[in-house]
Design a protein around this motif. Structure first.
Motif, PDB file in Angstrom:
ATOM      1  N   GLU A  27      38.716  56.998  50.060  1.00 47.96           N
ATOM      2  CA  GLU A  27      40.050  57.408  49.614  1.00 47.96           C
ATOM      3  C   GLU A  27      40.052  58.839  49.118  1.00 47.96           C
ATOM      4  O   GLU A  27      41.057  59.516  49.143  1.00 47.96           O
ATOM      5  N   SER A  28      38.889  59.274  48.694  1.00 48.68           N
ATOM      6  CA  SER A  28      38.807  60.639  48.150  1.00 48.68           C
ATOM      7  C   SER A  28      38.614  61.622  49.288  1.00 48.68           C
ATOM      8  O   SER A  28      37.764  61.438  50.158  1.00 48.68           O
ATOM      9  N   GLY A  53      34.773  61.597  49.986  1.00 47.74           N
ATOM     10  CA  GLY A  53      34.661  60.522  50.968  1.00 47.74           C
ATOM     11  C   GLY A  53      35.027  60.976  52.370  1.00 47.74           C
ATOM     12  O   GLY A  53      34.247  60.907  53.315  1.00 47.74           O
ATOM     13  N   THR A  60      36.323  47.938  52.221  1.00 48.54           N
ATOM     14  CA  THR A  60      36.305  49.128  53.056  1.00 48.54           C
ATOM     15  C   THR A  60      36.899  48.861  54.426  1.00 48.54           C
ATOM     16  O   THR A  60      36.653  49.578  55.370  1.00 48.54           O
ATOM     17  N   ARG A  99      33.425  56.926  48.811  1.00 49.55           N
ATOM     18  CA  ARG A  99      34.808  56.531  48.518  1.00 49.55           C
ATOM     19  C   ARG A  99      35.713  57.247  49.504  1.00 49.55           C
ATOM     20  O   ARG A  99      36.046  58.417  49.338  1.00 49.55           O
TER      21      ARG A  99
END
Lengths: 441, 614
Positions: free
Chosen positions: A193-194, A198, B3, A191
């Protein structure tokens, strides 16, 4: 719209552009090496041939030693006293090598293109070929720094000798990171966004490899950094994450440049090359003189003057200046148009690829090629400070050419293996998205 | 959650597109407007404009023998900075450089230590001359060493294969203001400098970074125009004979200086022209400006008795007198109507006009002069070209001095009749005397026969004017008559020492007091001269020899000083020219012979009297 036609067309444009650039590269490398240095190489090769023939005739150790000694003396004499100039056309060793590498690179491009790129993304992390590629890249980049393994050329330690040939690990590092980023960001588990789960894990291998490269090759490291940022931006990383990560990077880069006076000088020399015409400004001045000597119409293929010992790195970093001197504005436009063709294909692919990995891969490879070409041309036209970057697909060099073509082969593969039934709907969505963007612009 | 952000990717792609396209603009700028800043340094760096030195033309004598030529020698120079830089760039230690320098020094005969010292002392100079006057073989050897930073420059070197022969004619050359090109400084080299020098060419050579010439474009090649070759009328053999006889005479009589002019009376060609003392044209620095003056034409003098034929001829033509007329001289002293005293060396009571010339009687000439009057005297001497330049192609010619008629006084009548109050150059004298040798024509002296272009083709040909077209100053009969009279000068007159065993020489001696300006005429300084021609029947050469200020203790009469030397010159010259020996002289007409002093027929037989001093 007939999908089949489109599918063919993008892959074919890419093939044509790659072939065009490779062909241009062979012609220009051959042309740039048709000077006294090229003639010297021919002479040395003759001497080597004579030595081999002489050695084959005898088995006596003493005689062989004498032959070797004689050979060394003659090489020494030839290198100090060489005064021959090319009088007729012939293949220079550099040109010949470039032709061979171009053919090998083209074959690599086609071979990789037939292979389905998505197979790379399968399997668990520790068995994934992309991850292993990054590991290999990191190891070889570290290996270069070890004196016994790394080989120095022109004052920079950038090569590893494989016996029959040499290769530049930074090339491998560069492309492995592009593929890795595309693969890693598109993983469902990651992820981006993390920040902690991520963003940082994504960045760790990049930082490791980039740090290994920055020691030997600042230009490539800068290229990797810019390209990484581009991929992360396109891969929906949060911009403030990027800012946090970029701050220490920028600080480190600034420190790296400013703490040594010569690096600082080198960075600022491009503002006024004539301040130090024999030192820092020399490369730039010679490059500028190439443009003025050639003029808009060029001096004609093979008629360049600056390659006669004035322009340094005329077959590699400054080959664009040779192209412009000999072929004028047409040569410049042709070269840039071919790169724009690759960028166009990459643009199309990143909209039409069947999965996120394909899109990011298409984008990353295109961006990397475009960025490297841009930086090289900017250096040659003295628009930015000098960096040791080659012009992709054109500059002389074996491994760089093959690896770049391998990467472009992946692009080709993405273009060929685009459509999957399940992806079709989403693909249509992307198209409207980009149309909206185009109209907004 | 997808993504991939197409917006962000598109923005980046468009930026890349724009930047790459912008590079085309940047290239176009560098190739056009940006070019103005760099094109000059590109030109300086890539091209080398070389001067192609023209070769100075040669000077040949009338036989085609080389009198002045040019050889091209090479000057070796070195760029010490470039040399040392190249050795260090190629990773070679200075040991290699030292070895190369040692090899070089062997070829140019120099101490390698001195040269190394010089190179390191003048490290910053970009041009250092290290050897001059190298021939081609040495240059080949040196270039084979292939030492970086070394180059050769051709340089023209004038040389005079005949040494000092014809020095005053040829002159000499020196470096011009830039110290590059040879420039004529004296004589023909000066007068014909433009023709001889030619024009330098140039070429623009494309060179590589190691300064090796790559190519010359056709439009950048301007070949040099080599100078023209001159062909003179001078015969170097006659020139040598003249110089030898002149030098011998001057040395024998310890003279101050001397001149000799030899002309062909039929064409006006100068066959020889010499001054003593002479100099070496090869090195003008060894001689002074005074010595280098070509006094044959730059320094007029008062001729004295040699001038008398130029008054006698017109007088006979105008029938003012005849050779048979008896002049009551009552020597040795004579007082004019206004009381001026005129003196003869020997006192005669009566002399036929024939003998006035033969014995060179001043009194007789004064009587004739008084009879003619100033106007006729003036007309007579001007008709022979005195007072005007002869027009010879040599620099610095003096017109001599003949006063305008208005300035003539009663003294002038007697003075001019004896050859004073006029100043003539030896060349003028010789040229005027040619009229007696060629039937009365006034020739124009010339030294240039023609010129050849550098490739050997004829560039110009100076044809000698036909004798018939030259101005006639005397009718042939009068010229012949005076010539016959002047033959007696060497037989029974003032120059019996000048008589030849083989050829009939005609001539006139002169012994002039040197004018000391305000102090009047000197009693110890004389100019002894002899003006002559031979052979009488068909004159081939006219010789004027003038000896200035011989030592009075030895001799001072023209007949004793200049005449024997001139006669010897004529003997040798005619032998060289293979002129057939003369028959006996015709006897003077009976009515003339009757009035001659101590007349005897026997004396006219050729070869009977051996009076030429060996």
């Amino acid at each position: 719209m007939e999908d089949s036609i489109y599918r063919l067309r993008h892959a074919d444009i890419l093939t044509l552009c790659v072939m065009g650039l490779l062909a241009l590269g062979v012609v220009m490398v051959q042309s740039a090496s048709m000077n006294a240095t090229g003639a010297l190489e021919v002479r040395l090769q003759e001497l080597k041939g004579q030595r081999t023939a002489a050695l084959a005739k005898t088995t006596d150790a003493a005689q062989q030693a004498a032959i070797k000694k004689d050979f060394e003396a003659r090489v020494a004499e030839v290198t100090t006293r060489f005064d021959e100039r090319p009088t007729h056309w012939y293949w220079t060793p550099t040109g010949m090598k470039q032709l061979g590498f171009a053919i090998a690179a083209m074959m690599t491009f086609m071979a990789v293109g037939f292979f389905d790129y998505s197979k790379l993304a399968r399997g668990p992390l520790w068995r994934n070929p992309i991850v292993w590629l990054v590991v290999v890249a990191a190891v070889t980049c570290a290996g270069v720094l070890v004196p016994g393994i790394g080989r120095e050329m022109n004052g920079a330690r950038r090569w590893i000798s494989l016996g029959f040939t040499q290769f530049q690990p930074s090339e491998v590092g560069k492309w492995s990171l592009v593929i890795f980023l595309a693969y890693f960001i598109s993983q469902r588990k990651v992820r981006i966004e993390s920040f902690t789960r991520g963003f940082v894990p994504t960045l760790i291998p990049v930082v490791i490899v980039a740090l290994l490269i920055v020691i030997q090759d600042f230009g490539t490291a800068a290229l990797i950094a810019i390209c990484t940022v581009a991929i992360l931006v396109a891969g929906r990383a949060r911009l403030w994450h990027l800012l946090i990560a970029a701050a220490p990077g920028l600080a480190a880069a600034t420190w790296f440049v400013t703490h040594k006076a010569y690096r600082m000088k080198r960075m600022t020399a491009f503002m006024d090359p004539y301040a130090d015409p024999q030192g820092q400004g020399y490369h730039m001045i010679q490059s500028l003189l190439s443009f003025s000597t050639g003029g808009v119409f060029g001096r004609g293929l093979g008629n360049g003057i600056q390659k006669l010992g004035y322009l340094p790195e005329d077959t590699t970093d400054f080959i664009f200046a040779v192209i412009c001197e000999e072929m004028g504005l047409f040569g410049a436009a042709l070269t840039i148009a071919l790169y724009l063709g690759i960028l166009y294909v990459s643009w199309q692919i990143m909209h039409q690829a069947r999965d996120g990995f394909g899109r990011l891969l298409g984008f990353g490879i295109g961006a990397m090629i475009g960025l490297q070409a841009l930086m090289n041309i900017a250096v040659a036209t003295v628009s930015v400070p000098t960096k040791g970057l080659s012009l992709p697909l054109i500059s002389a060099g074996g491994t760089g050419l093959i690896i770049t073509c391998g990467a472009l082969g992946l692009l080709h593969s993405v273009a060929r293996h685009r459509h999957d039934a399940e992806e079709e709907e989403r693909s249509a969505l992307w198209e409207t998205d980009s149309l909206a963007l185009a109209s907004a612009l | 959650m997808p993504t991939f952000s197409a917006r962000r990717a598109a923005a980046i792609m468009i930026a890349l597109f724009a930047a790459l396209s912008g590079m085309i603009g940047r290239v176009a700028y560098l190739q056009t407007f940006g070019r103005e800043r760099t094109i000059n340094s590109a030109e300086r760096q890539q091209h080398l404009t070389e001067k192609l030195t023209s070769r100075r033309g040669c000077i040949y004598d009338s036989n085609g023998c080389l009198m002045a030529g040019t050889i091209q020698t090479q000057t070796l120079y070195v760029d010490p900075k470039f040399m040392q830089d190249s050795y260090s760039v190629e990773g070679k230690s200075l040991v290699t450089m030292d070895q190369d320098i040692r090899k070089l020094c062997k070829l140019i005969d120099k101490e390698s230590y001195t040269l190394s010292q010089m190179l390191s002392d003048k490290y910053e100079t970009r041009y250092l001359k290290i050897a001059e006057n190298l021939d081609e073989r040495a240059v080949d050897e040196i270039l084979k060493l292939n030492i970086p930073g070394i180059g050769v420059q051709p340089q023209n070197q004038r040389y005079y294969p005949m040494g000092a022969i014809a020095a005053h004619l040829l002159g000499g050359v020196g470096k011009d203001d830039l110290g590059q090109q040879e420039k004529g400084l004296e004589g023909l080299e000066l007068k014909f400098n433009k023709e001889l020098a030619g024009k330098d060419g140039s070429q623009r050579v494309l060179k590589d970074a190691r300064r090796r010439a790559i190519a010359v474009a056709a439009e950048d090649y301007f070949p040099p125009q080599h100078g023209q070759h001159l062909i003179l009328t001078i015969d170097s053999n006659l020139q040598m004979i003249s110089e030898q006889e002149l030098a011998r005479t001057c040395e024998e009589f310890k003279a101050n200086r001397g001149e000799v002019v030899v002309m062909d009376p039929r064409t006006g060609d100068i066959l020889a022209l010499a001054n003593w003392p002479s100099f070496n044209p090869q090195n003008l620095d060894d001689s002074t400006q005074e010595v280098r003056r070509n006094r044959c034409l730059t320094d007029p003098y008062e001729p004295g008795s040699t001038f008398k034929p130029f008054i006698a001829g017109p007088a006979l033509r105008e029938h003012i007198t005849s050779v048979a007329e008896i002049f009551p001289v009552h020597g040795p002293h004579y007082r004019t109507s206004y009381g001026r005293k005129v003196t003869d060396v020997h006192g005669y009571d009566q002399l036929a006009f024939w003998d006035v010339l033969v014995k060179s009687s001043n009194i007789g000439m004064c009587m004739l002069g008084e009879r003619m009057g100033n106007e006729k005297l003036n007309g007579a001497i001007r008709s022979f070209g005195f007072g005007h330049q002869t027009g010879i192609e040599l620099p610095g010619e003096d017109p001599g001095r003949v006063n305008p008629l208005a300035k003539w006084t009663k003294y002038s009548t007697e003075s001019v009749s004896q050859g004073y109050e006029v100043m003539v150059t030896p060349l003028q004298l010789c040229r005027a005397f040619c009229a007696y040798a060629n039937g009365g024509h006034l020739v124009t002296p010339r030294v240039i026969k023609g010129s050849l272009a550098s490739d050997g083709s004829i560039a110009s040909r100076v044809e000698s004017t036909s004798l018939q077209l030259m101005p006639q100053v005397l009718d042939p009969a009068t010229a012949m008559e005076v010539r016959r009279v002047l033959c007696d000068v060497v037989v029974r007159g003032t120059a019996t020492r000048a008589r030849s065993k083989t050829w009939n020489i005609f001539g006139k001696t002169g012994t002039a007091h040197v004018s000391g300006g305000k102090e009047g005429y000197s009693d110890s300084k004389f100019t002894s001269s002899f003006m002559s021609g031979a052979p009488f029947e068909n004159p081939r050469i006219v010789v004027t020899m003038i000896i200035h200020e011989p030592d009075k203790a030895l001799a001072h009469y023209g007949g004793t000083v200049a005449a024997p030397g001139a006669a010897k010159l004529i003997d040798r010259a005619l032998a060289y020219l293979q002129v057939p020996s003369s028959p006996d002289l015709p006897l003077p007409p009976a009515q003339v012979a009757a009035g001659l002093f101590n007349y005897s027929e026997k004396i006219y037989k050729i070869g009977t009297v051996a009076s030429v001093k060996e």
